[in-house]
Design an enzyme around this catalytic site. Structure first.
Site, PDB file in Angstrom:
ATOM      1  N   GLY A  70       0.829  -1.206   0.000  1.00 18.11           N
ATOM      2  CA  GLY A  70       0.000   0.000   0.000  1.00 18.11           C
ATOM      3  C   GLY A  70       0.858   1.248   0.000  1.00 18.11           C
ATOM      4  O   GLY A  70       1.984   1.238   0.509  1.00 18.11           O
ATOM      5  N   THR A 110       5.763   2.066   5.432  1.00 23.39           N
ATOM      6  CA  THR A 110       4.445   1.525   5.733  1.00 23.39           C
ATOM      7  C   THR A 110       3.750   2.424   6.733  1.00 23.39           C
ATOM      8  O   THR A 110       4.326   2.836   7.741  1.00 23.39           O
ATOM      9  CB  THR A 110       4.464   0.085   6.302  1.00 23.39           C
ATOM     10  OG1 THR A 110       3.314  -0.095   7.147  1.00 23.39           O
ATOM     11  CG2 THR A 110       5.676  -0.197   7.146  1.00 23.39           C
ATOM     12  N   ASP A 131       1.508   1.461   8.595  1.00 26.18           N
ATOM     13  CA  ASP A 131       1.193   0.633   9.771  1.00 26.18           C
ATOM     14  C   ASP A 131       2.290   0.657  10.828  1.00 26.18           C
ATOM     15  O   ASP A 131       2.070   0.225  11.952  1.00 26.18           O
ATOM     16  CB  ASP A 131       0.979  -0.820   9.346  1.00 26.18           C
ATOM     17  CG  ASP A 131      -0.252  -0.992   8.480  1.00 26.18           C
ATOM     18  OD1 ASP A 131      -1.253  -0.307   8.748  1.00 26.18           O
ATOM     19  OD2 ASP A 131      -0.208  -1.799   7.545  1.00 26.18           O
ATOM     20  N   MET A 167      -7.334   2.237   9.640  1.00 23.77           N
ATOM     21  CA  MET A 167      -6.593   1.136   9.028  1.00 23.77           C
ATOM     22  C   MET A 167      -5.683   0.474  10.065  1.00 23.77           C
ATOM     23  O   MET A 167      -5.539   0.958  11.189  1.00 23.77           O
ATOM     24  CB  MET A 167      -5.770   1.646   7.855  1.00 23.77           C
ATOM     25  CG  MET A 167      -6.583   1.797   6.575  1.00 23.77           C
ATOM     26  SD  MET A 167      -5.508   2.268   5.177  1.00 23.77           S
ATOM     27  CE  MET A 167      -6.550   1.795   3.787  1.00 23.77           C
ATOM     28  N   GLY A 168      -5.008  -0.603   9.634  1.00 23.80           N
ATOM     29  CA  GLY A 168      -4.141  -1.345  10.551  1.00 23.80           C
ATOM     30  C   GLY A 168      -4.837  -2.644  10.925  1.00 23.80           C
ATOM     31  O   GLY A 168      -5.424  -2.738  11.991  1.00 23.80           O
ATOM     32  N   ARG A 169      -4.760  -3.615  10.022  1.00 22.81           N
ATOM     33  CA  ARG A 169      -5.531  -4.848  10.222  1.00 22.81           C
ATOM     34  C   ARG A 169      -5.147  -5.551  11.510  1.00 22.81           C
ATOM     35  O   ARG A 169      -5.987  -6.029  12.248  1.00 22.81           O
ATOM     36  CB  ARG A 169      -5.267  -5.819   9.065  1.00 22.81           C
ATOM     37  CG  ARG A 169      -5.996  -5.476   7.803  1.00 22.81           C
ATOM     38  CD  ARG A 169      -5.830  -6.582   6.794  1.00 22.81           C
ATOM     39  NE  ARG A 169      -4.458  -6.681   6.311  1.00 22.81           N
ATOM     40  CZ  ARG A 169      -3.975  -6.040   5.268  1.00 22.81           C
ATOM     41  NH1 ARG A 169      -4.761  -5.244   4.576  1.00 22.81           N
ATOM     42  NH2 ARG A 169      -2.724  -6.189   4.889  1.00 22.81           N
ATOM     43  N   GLU A 190      -9.768  -1.456  11.792  1.00 25.66           N
ATOM     44  CA  GLU A 190     -10.511  -2.248  10.804  1.00 25.66           C
ATOM     45  C   GLU A 190     -10.402  -3.743  11.097  1.00 25.66           C
ATOM     46  O   GLU A 190     -11.218  -4.529  10.641  1.00 25.66           O
ATOM     47  CB  GLU A 190      -9.995  -1.968   9.389  1.00 25.66           C
ATOM     48  CG  GLU A 190      -8.541  -2.369   9.193  1.00 25.66           C
ATOM     49  CD  GLU A 190      -8.023  -2.130   7.782  1.00 25.66           C
ATOM     50  OE1 GLU A 190      -8.816  -2.022   6.846  1.00 25.66           O
ATOM     51  OE2 GLU A 190      -6.788  -2.049   7.628  1.00 25.66           O
ATOM     52  N   GLN A 227      -6.601   7.988   4.275  1.00 31.91           N
ATOM     53  CA  GLN A 227      -5.591   8.109   5.336  1.00 31.91           C
ATOM     54  C   GLN A 227      -4.202   7.708   4.872  1.00 31.91           C
ATOM     55  O   GLN A 227      -3.226   7.956   5.563  1.00 31.91           O
ATOM     56  CB  GLN A 227      -5.995   7.302   6.566  1.00 31.91           C
ATOM     57  CG  GLN A 227      -5.992   5.806   6.391  1.00 31.91           C
ATOM     58  CD  GLN A 227      -6.854   5.098   7.429  1.00 31.91           C
ATOM     59  OE1 GLN A 227      -6.467   4.948   8.572  1.00 31.91           O
ATOM     60  NE2 GLN A 227      -8.049   4.685   7.017  1.00 31.91           N
ATOM     61  N   ARG A 228      -4.087   7.095   3.698  1.00 32.04           N
ATOM     62  CA  ARG A 228      -2.760   6.747   3.203  1.00 32.04           C
ATOM     63  C   ARG A 228      -2.413   7.511   1.926  1.00 32.04           C
ATOM     64  O   ARG A 228      -1.323   7.338   1.388  1.00 32.04           O
ATOM     65  CB  ARG A 228      -2.622   5.239   2.991  1.00 32.04           C
ATOM     66  CG  ARG A 228      -3.400   4.680   1.814  1.00 32.04           C
ATOM     67  CD  ARG A 228      -3.260   3.165   1.755  1.00 32.04           C
ATOM     68  NE  ARG A 228      -3.766   2.655   0.487  1.00 32.04           N
ATOM     69  CZ  ARG A 228      -3.964   1.380   0.219  1.00 32.04           C
ATOM     70  NH1 ARG A 228      -3.694   0.465   1.129  1.00 32.04           N
ATOM     71  NH2 ARG A 228      -4.419   0.993  -0.961  1.00 32.04           N
TER      72      ARG A 228
END
Lengths: 432, 432
Positions: free
Chosen positions: A12, A139, A141, A191-193, A247, A306-307
């Site tokens: 991503g 990233t 994340d 986000m951030g699975r 998420e 957000q990204r």
């Protein structure tokens, strides 16, 4: 004789990934050891297909504009993974390196990409090709490297997404305060699975805990009755509540049916693309009329914004992304094969960093977790230790984004591609 | 003797609504005719409950900061409607006016609010109270006034939400271009349940039609097979597609089950709060494996962010919001009962406006539609005529938002309320 360089991106995008690319291109331009810099068109897939965008022949002004051009539209990214069994793919990459006199390979991405960079460059060397393989971290994340922050303190991209959430929640708080008689609960899905750095950044909006804000990280599964109780307690106290959920949050009593889950090519459940989001499921549950006050629960799913949002970007993150790219190019020119350019925090109390290197093999084999003791005991907040870690990353100023005739002035690459010297090739995983 | 003023807000907030409030307060401060300015705490509900925030005694610096404080957190808004049958509510409003020596009432909101402002002030006059009733226009939907733009050209708030969509789609286009191998279709859901000005503003991101962008307005119901065909045609041509849908879009073959619909207190279906959004339903339909290319469809639902985001705000809109507030205060001081402060475009080719007035009775009885001939024949775009209308409204510059220690510096009102002089009152619709 200088050797050429291939830079490719994977995974991503981030708001500042292009500034890392700019750091590489502008630095390589000044190095005698490095010839032409090519961008793999959509990552390793472009390398396999011999689609190599010539970045050295782009107008320097456009390279300069990569600074404030978010996401990965300029050379593209991919989620294609070179799997260990894909020997043809690896051979093909080496063929492309040979055909284009490539001596440097920089792969920008997360853990998977660091692993790939390492494997490709090692294989090249085994086969007698003199290729320096370097990793460029990226990233949103913040999940690259180790949990002790020794290999890397934080990844470029994270600071801007953290700033996004800091800004976002501050503005959402004005909305929620104003609209609370009608819409007392606002659910925001981050986000951030698997890892909580992004939703945790919502706390940066309110480090003194003045807002009616609750934050639920994927690391801490919760049941719907507990959330309902927490929200109702806040509604009784403040009349309104802002709920940030990851998420990837697992809410017992709200399980997502298997047939609603969409998986990516790595087999990861793409919850942000699932047929119903956890934010929406939670919103539906809270809208069942059993809340402590009247009114509706609303749900925002910012998703890719957000990204890819440069307007919210952190000035600190933007700057660091550039210097990480520069460091990657310097490591390449110095022949420092097998390293990732890294950001190391040198002072915890008075934020300063230096740009170093971390062995790709170590990065590829490490896993970062969100520290368990940074989650509060009640499971709906993060601690001051997290705030201390993350606060400097969001910066103190706006990034000045060029606007011309009412529109953002994005960098535009000319389609100057390297001549194709090899036969056409279909990447292994694309064959059907 | 000067008379006091009550200002109240109604309906959804906007990024610039507080700058209208600031325009009123800063102007009223200079007028001999106007005494204390009170803000109805959460709109007309605060008037009914006699919760009147004293705005004249706030620190002028904080009033000044209302300029860049988005949404309605400072004095609040509501969705409470004074219905014709609610005689007790109307009587109570007049009691509050009498008790606090109120001679001016400004109601900021959309069509419903203009109707309320008119009724309240007329009733006051019938009962012998000398109250000047003035309307302040506000709605991101741009649905106040007439379709010929004679009563008002556009409403404050719309320009900033339009700018949000212009910026948003430009950045989403970078995301989509970069990530297209994995995520070729990006569905973005815009507000505007019934009227298409907001989703139409996505076209401002790309006035020359270079992006693979399709826009579906609520005004033009479509069936799922048609959308699928349109998206597939774009995917074959460009390999990717950005689809903007109105939250109120009716897609045949994708009907929202009645039990999934949430309704607000006006009986409006709150599709943005429904149990599944049209964006998500469309995304699910496109993720069924029948697209022309491999990869996933993603969905963003920005939700309230598009109406509370000051960072995206239009400098033109922000400025106009202020002058509309100023005009409302000037109309009040001049005794121009029964008018709404208005923005009138005086030059279509070289954008200029003047601030005028429109009779509240006419505004309340008019309805604005998105011009049918601004939707293209294929139903998935808007015309250059729309672009010509809307382009000046999004401005040409960023709004400078104060940031201190990494956080937005929002205006903070001190809780200085007028003394309660009447008995406690529960608004009619709140009784159960």
């Amino acid at each position: 004789m200088p050797k050429n360089m291939i830079v490719a991106q994977s995974g991503g995008p981030s708001p500042v990934i292009n500034n890392t690319l700019r750091g590489i291109v502008e630095t390589a331009r000044e190095m005698d050891e490095i010839g032409t810099v090519y961008g793999g068109w959509h990552g390793i897939e472009g390398v396999l297909k011999e689609e190599l965008l010539n970045l050295s022949e782009q107008c320097p002004d456009e390279i300069s504009l990569l600074r404030t051009t978010p996401a990965a539209g300029s050379i593209g990214t991919c989620r294609y993974k070179l799997k260990d069994g894909q020997t043809e793919d690896f051979d093909r990459v080496l063929d492309v390196f040979r055909a284009h006199d490539v001596g440097y390979f920089i792969y920008i991405g997360g853990n998977d990409s660091m692993d790939t960079a390492n494997k490709v460059a090692n294989l090249a060397r085994e086969r007698g090709l003199d290729v320096v393989g370097i990793g460029g971290p990226k990233t949103i994340d913040n999940d690259v490297g180790d949990s002790e922050y020794k290999l890397i303190d934080h990844t470029p991209g994270y600071g801007s997404t953290a700033r996004y959430w800091s800004n976002y929640v501050q503005m959402a708080n004005e909305e929620n305060a104003g609209s609370s008689p009608a819409d007392p609960v606002l659910v925001l899905q981050a986000m951030g699975r698997k890892i909580g750095y992004i939703p945790a950044a919502a706390r940066l909006a309110d480090p003194n805990r003045e807002m009616p804000l609750q934050i639920y990280l994927a690391e801490r599964p919760v049941n719907i009755e507990q959330i309902r109780e927490n929200v109702n307690a806040m509604l009784k106290e403040r009349g309104r509540c802002i709920v940030v959920v990851s998420e990837g949050l697992q809410i017992e009593g709200l399980e997502i049916p298997e047939e609603f889950i969409v998986r990516d090519s790595f087999g990861h459940a793409m919850l942000s693309s699932s047929k119903i989001t956890v934010g929406q499921m939670l919103t539906n549950a809270l809208n069942d009329g059993k809340l402590a006050v009247k009114g509706a629960t609303r749900c925002n799913v910012p998703g890719t914004d957000q990204r890819n949002n440069i307007i919210h970007a952190s000035n600190v993150d933007l700057s660091e992304a550039y210097y990480v790219g520069q460091k990657a190019a310097l490591l390449a020119a110095a022949g420092e094969h097998g390293y990732m350019a890294s950001i190391l925090r040198t002072d915890r109390d008075n934020y300063t960093v230096e740009y170093g290197k971390a062995p790709l093999s170590e990065v590829a084999n490490s896993e970062r977790h969100f520290p368990a003791d940074w989650i509060t005991e009640d499971g709906m907040d993060v601690t001051d230790e997290f705030v201390k870690y993350a606060r400097p990353l969001i910066g103190d100023n706006w990034v000045s984004v060029p606007i011309i005739n009412g529109r953002l002035r994005m960098a535009r690459m000319k389609p100057i591609f390297a001549d194709q010297k090899l036969t056409k090739y279909v990447p292994q995983a694309d064959r059907e």
